[in-house]
Design an enzyme around this catalytic site. Structure first.
Site, PDB file in Angstrom:
ATOM      1  N   HIS A  34       6.567  74.086  10.682  1.00 41.44           N
ATOM      2  CA  HIS A  34       6.997  74.636  11.215  1.00 41.44           C
ATOM      3  C   HIS A  34       7.885  75.558  11.445  1.00 41.44           C
ATOM      4  O   HIS A  34       8.006  76.594  11.889  1.00 41.44           O
ATOM      5  CB  HIS A  34       8.000  73.461  11.952  1.00 41.44           C
ATOM      6  N   LYS A  94       9.448  59.942  13.569  1.00 37.89           N
ATOM      7  CA  LYS A  94      10.056  58.477  12.950  1.00 37.89           C
ATOM      8  C   LYS A  94      11.079  58.545  13.610  1.00 37.89           C
ATOM      9  O   LYS A  94      12.459  60.246  13.702  1.00 37.89           O
ATOM     10  CB  LYS A  94       9.719  58.283  11.936  1.00 37.89           C
TER      11      LYS A  94
END
Lengths: 167, 280
Positions: A34, A94
């Site tokens: 990222h 999650k």
């Protein structure tokens, strides 16, 4: 459970709290991937695609993928609005997201689904193909392209910005 | 002096990590099965059924339960009448970790420097806690620790006069804030007393206890029960989707402390609460 085919399937009408079975193509990216995408540019055509926050174990001989459960999505929050602006449509991970990500999901008509955490062996079973497509030097944290079949997922933030984590 | 060769340590550490990452201890299996039975939130039930299917599949396929095969935490109780031959204890343990993580096809999740972040490639070094004890035996306990749960721990230095409900509130707030991130249903390890680092270590040690065993001191056993009840009232539930079962257990370990202080550390374990031990 309804089957969704990625990246083509329409996800904007998925509703928070709904279970689906995901099929098709998704990409993995974790923390370092990222950071690089934001700093150096995105190494794939992101329009309409799905990113799964995960880094697999190495596959044993004869297996497609090692265990590959989701990691904590929140760590990707700072980078996520940038990716949504660049066409990202589906996120898999999650746990809860920041208010800024929730807003961005609504703005770009995207969706966030949770995959059962700590169930890496089960999820690996749903992976039919796996290939590293960028940032090879990051090993497990590289961007992998996955072909998945009937991966169970729960809609956690829908395109209206409604979250399963808001009590 | 009893002599132990380095190969014995390497083999034991290797075997324990291979087993710990693939086979969930039976006490945790039973607790998860019971959680599934008592949960009534349908989303949490679905999550628990996937979690149960997963730990069975891991054994069947001989692959790790979770892709985060963790940082290798090792506790050693070394009998003072035992002499290690051939290498240092640290070297032997790291060699065992190296072999387990390579041969087991486990993920290598360790970077050599917290800021420069280059992967060491073999999941070493381990985090090793050694205690010298009386006798001629060696006990090795391994606990691979995933960071989804490790990241959610916290420590607070309380005033010695604090009412116990404030300690309970702190523990509950740690669990609440952690929400889905540590992969609930979790095991909550609490360390109370000692110094700052002692409390943190106690909290980690609390995670190693058999899940069905309560604290031997009835005073603390009662606190464990009360804290667990408060934790499960948060409604975080399996994977944070809501429900009755947020934690499978709350274990407390305590140590004498200073007149001026009351350190409290909370260390969380995910539902894949992995640990194995062996005696040499």
């Amino acid at each position: 459970m309804k089957r969704i085919f990625l990246p083509k399937g329409d996800v904007t009408d998925l509703v928070v709290g709904e279970w689906v079975l995901l099929n098709g193509t998704i990409y993995t990216a974790r923390d370092q991937a990222h950071k690089r995408m934001v700093e150096e540019g995105i190494p794939l055509a992101l329009e309409g695609q799905a990113i799964y926050y995960a880094g697999p174990c190495p596959a044993k001989p004869g297996q497609v993928s090692g265990p590959i459960g989701p990691t904590t999505s929140m760590r990707m929050d700072a980078f996520t609005p940038f990716l949504l602006k660049n066409g990202l449509k589906v996120m898999l991970g999650k746990g809860d997201r920041s208010p800024a990500v929730r807003e961005a999901i609504k703005e770009y008509q995207a969706v966030y689904l949770v995959i059962v955490g700590g169930a890496g062996a089960l999820i690996a079973d749903k992976v039919k193909k796996l290939a590293v497509i960028a940032y090879d030097d990051l090993r497990s944290e590289a961007i992998h392209c996955l072909e998945i079949e009937d991966l169970p997922a729960l809609v956690a933030i829908d395109s209206k910005g409604r979250s399963i984590f808001q009590k | 002096m009893r002599e132990i060769k380095k190969e014995a340590i390497i083999e034991t550490v290797k075997k324990l990590f291979l087993e710990a990452n693939i086979s969930l201890p039976t006490d945790i299996q039973k607790a998860l099965d019971a959680a599934y039975q008592s949960e009534d939130n349908p989303n949490a039930q679905e999550m628990l059924s996937l979690i149960i299917e997963n730990y069975k599949l891991a054994v069947e396929k001989q692959v790790p339960i979770c892709q985060d095969t963790g940082m290798a935490v090792v506790f050693v109780e070394w009998g003072s009448e035992v002499c290690l031959i051939g290498t240092s204890l640290e070297e032997a343990i790291n060699e065992g970790v190296r072999q387990a993580y390579t041969e087991g096809y486990f993920r290598k999740s360790v970077v050599s420097d917290p800021l420069r972040r280059k992967n060491t490639g073999d999941n070493t070094p381990a985090v090793i806690h050694t205690k010298i004890v009386a006798g001629d035996k060696v006990k090795i306990t391994v606990a691979p620790k995933g960071f989804g749960s490790e990241n959610m721990g916290a420590l607070k230095m309380f005033n010695p006069t604090v009412p116990v409900n404030e300690i309970e509130d702190f523990i509950v707030s740690v669990v609440s804030k952690a929400s889905a991130n540590p992969c609930p249903p979790i095991v909550v390890g609490v360390g109370i007393g000692g110094t700052m680092e002692k409390a943190a270590l106690l909290a980690k040690e609390a995670l190693l206890r058999d899940i069905a065993k309560e604290h031997p001191d009835p005073f603390w056993a009662e606190k464990e029960k009360a804290f667990l009840q408060a934790i499960n009232l948060t409604g975080v539930g399996a994977q944070g989707v809501g429900g009755r079962i947020t934690a499978l257990a709350c274990h407390i370990e305590v140590y004498p402390t200073h007149i001026a202080g009351l350190p409290v550390a909370v260390n969380l374990n995910c539902h894949a609460s992995r640990h194995q031990e062996a005696y040499l």
